[in-house]
Design a protein around this motif. Structure first.
Motif, PDB file in Angstrom:
ATOM      1  N   SER A   1       3.936   5.315  -7.718  1.00 44.47           N
ATOM      2  CA  SER A   1       3.129   5.473  -8.927  1.00 44.47           C
ATOM      3  C   SER A   1       2.402   4.169  -9.207  1.00 44.47           C
ATOM      4  N   CYS A   2       1.224   4.288  -9.779  1.00 49.84           N
ATOM      5  CA  CYS A   2       0.452   3.115 -10.165  1.00 49.84           C
ATOM      6  C   CYS A   2      -0.250   3.437 -11.473  1.00 49.84           C
ATOM      7  N   ALA A   3       0.106   2.691 -12.506  1.00 48.35           N
ATOM      8  CA  ALA A   3      -0.470   2.928 -13.826  1.00 48.35           C
ATOM      9  C   ALA A   3      -1.373   1.774 -14.210  1.00 48.35           C
ATOM     10  N   ALA A   4      -2.560   2.106 -14.665  1.00 47.33           N
ATOM     11  CA  ALA A   4      -3.485   1.099 -15.184  1.00 47.33           C
ATOM     12  C   ALA A   4      -3.156   0.909 -16.649  1.00 47.33           C
ATOM     13  N   SER A   5      -2.643  -0.259 -16.984  1.00 41.81           N
ATOM     14  CA  SER A   5      -2.152  -0.487 -18.345  1.00 41.81           C
ATOM     15  C   SER A   5      -3.164  -1.280 -19.151  1.00 41.81           C
TER      16      SER A   5
ATOM     17  N   TRP B   1      -4.764   3.810  -2.609  1.00 42.72           N
ATOM     18  CA  TRP B   1      -3.562   3.138  -2.081  1.00 42.72           C
ATOM     19  C   TRP B   1      -3.907   2.524  -0.727  1.00 42.72           C
ATOM     20  N   HIS B   2      -3.484   1.297  -0.549  1.00 38.91           N
ATOM     21  CA  HIS B   2      -3.640   0.584   0.702  1.00 38.91           C
ATOM     22  C   HIS B   2      -2.268   0.107   1.140  1.00 38.91           C
ATOM     23  N   ARG B   3      -2.173  -0.253   2.418  1.00 35.30           N
ATOM     24  CA  ARG B   3      -0.914  -0.805   2.895  1.00 35.30           C
ATOM     25  C   ARG B   3      -1.184  -1.926   3.889  1.00 35.30           C
ATOM     26  N   GLN B   4      -0.208  -2.806   3.982  1.00 37.80           N
ATOM     27  CA  GLN B   4      -0.349  -3.941   4.886  1.00 37.80           C
ATOM     28  C   GLN B   4       1.003  -4.331   5.432  1.00 37.80           C
ATOM     29  N   THR B   5       1.013  -4.634   6.722  1.00 36.49           N
ATOM     30  CA  THR B   5       2.200  -5.180   7.361  1.00 36.49           C
ATOM     31  C   THR B   5       1.850  -6.566   7.883  1.00 36.49           C
ATOM     32  N   PRO B   6       2.854  -7.411   8.096  1.00 33.06           N
ATOM     33  CA  PRO B   6       2.572  -8.784   8.553  1.00 33.06           C
ATOM     34  C   PRO B   6       1.761  -8.793   9.836  1.00 33.06           C
ATOM     35  N   GLY B   7       0.745  -9.610   9.856  1.00 32.76           N
ATOM     36  CA  GLY B   7      -0.071  -9.761  11.053  1.00 32.76           C
ATOM     37  C   GLY B   7      -1.152  -8.711  11.220  1.00 32.76           C
ATOM     38  N   LYS B   8      -1.212  -7.760  10.295  1.00 37.38           N
ATOM     39  CA  LYS B   8      -2.218  -6.702  10.388  1.00 37.38           C
ATOM     40  C   LYS B   8      -3.121  -6.730   9.161  1.00 37.38           C
TER      41      LYS B   8
ATOM     42  N   ALA C   1       5.551  -0.688   5.067  1.00 42.22           N
ATOM     43  CA  ALA C   1       4.516  -1.664   4.714  1.00 42.22           C
ATOM     44  C   ALA C   1       4.664  -2.012   3.241  1.00 42.22           C
ATOM     45  N   VAL C   2       3.865  -2.965   2.817  1.00 40.58           N
ATOM     46  CA  VAL C   2       3.688  -3.189   1.386  1.00 40.58           C
ATOM     47  C   VAL C   2       2.496  -2.342   0.949  1.00 40.58           C
ATOM     48  N   TYR C   3       2.743  -1.460   0.011  1.00 37.47           N
ATOM     49  CA  TYR C   3       1.705  -0.562  -0.492  1.00 37.47           C
ATOM     50  C   TYR C   3       1.161  -1.119  -1.804  1.00 37.47           C
ATOM     51  N   SER C   4      -0.150  -1.200  -1.877  1.00 34.21           N
ATOM     52  CA  SER C   4      -0.808  -1.721  -3.084  1.00 34.21           C
ATOM     53  C   SER C   4      -1.828  -0.708  -3.569  1.00 34.21           C
ATOM     54  N   CYS C   5      -1.927  -0.599  -4.870  1.00 36.43           N
ATOM     55  CA  CYS C   5      -2.957   0.281  -5.400  1.00 36.43           C
ATOM     56  C   CYS C   5      -4.132  -0.533  -5.907  1.00 36.43           C
ATOM     57  N   ASN C   6      -5.254   0.116  -5.959  1.00 32.55           N
ATOM     58  CA  ASN C   6      -6.502  -0.492  -6.408  1.00 32.55           C
ATOM     59  C   ASN C   6      -7.188   0.475  -7.361  1.00 32.55           C
TER      60      ASN C   6
ATOM     61  N   GLY D   1      -2.819  -3.924  -7.722  1.00 32.20           N
ATOM     62  CA  GLY D   1      -1.445  -4.053  -8.147  1.00 32.20           C
ATOM     63  C   GLY D   1      -0.741  -5.128  -7.337  1.00 32.20           C
ATOM     64  N   GLN D   2       0.507  -5.396  -7.705  1.00 31.05           N
ATOM     65  CA  GLN D   2       1.255  -6.478  -7.059  1.00 31.05           C
ATOM     66  C   GLN D   2       1.838  -6.051  -5.722  1.00 31.05           C
TER      67      GLN D   2
END
Length: 124
Positions: free
Chosen positions: A21-25, A37-44, A92-97, A115-116
């Motif tokens: 979940s990602c809430a815009a507060s 939603w985006h995701r990132q792993t180390p080195g990518k 991965a680390v998932y981040s929202c935008n 998001g963080q």
């Protein structure tokens, strides 16, 4: 100021499910044009996982089509990512935008926030 607060990451076994979940507060959001939603792993490089615009049109990375579903709840300025049939390469680390506009006094301003990030770990 608009902030994005994510939740729902964690550890899951291969084949399992998680819902992010990602809430815009902010009380003064005027409109949200798109959330993703985006995701990132180390080195990518960070990759787009899923995106939804204000008309509800969705797009997905080929690797998650048929397994992930993005949805939004306009009244709560919240976007969700339902992830099913998780695989180790989904970890991965998932981040929202979110992009949109907010109102401050008589003025409107654009925002483009991230998001963080929330960690998703998939055990094999």
């Amino acid at each position: 100021q608009v902030q994005l607060v994510e939740s729902g990451g964690g550890l899951v076994q291969t084949g399992g499910s998680l819902k992010l979940s990602c809430a815009a507060s902010a009380g003064n959001i005027f409109t949200i044009n798109q959330m993703g939603w985006h995701r990132q792993t180390p080195g990518k490089q960070r990759e787009l996982v899923a995106h939804i615009n204000n008309a509800g049109v969705t797009t997905y990375a080929d690797s998650v089509k048929g397994r992930f579903t993005i949805s939004k709840e306009n009244a709560k300025n919240t976007v969700y990512l339902q992830m099913n049939s998780l695989r180790p390469d989904d970890a991965a680390v998932y981040s929202c935008n979110a992009e949109g506009t907010y109102k401050e006094g008589p003025h409107y301003y654009r925002f483009d926030k991230w998001g963080q990030g929330t960690q998703v770990i998939v055990s094999s």
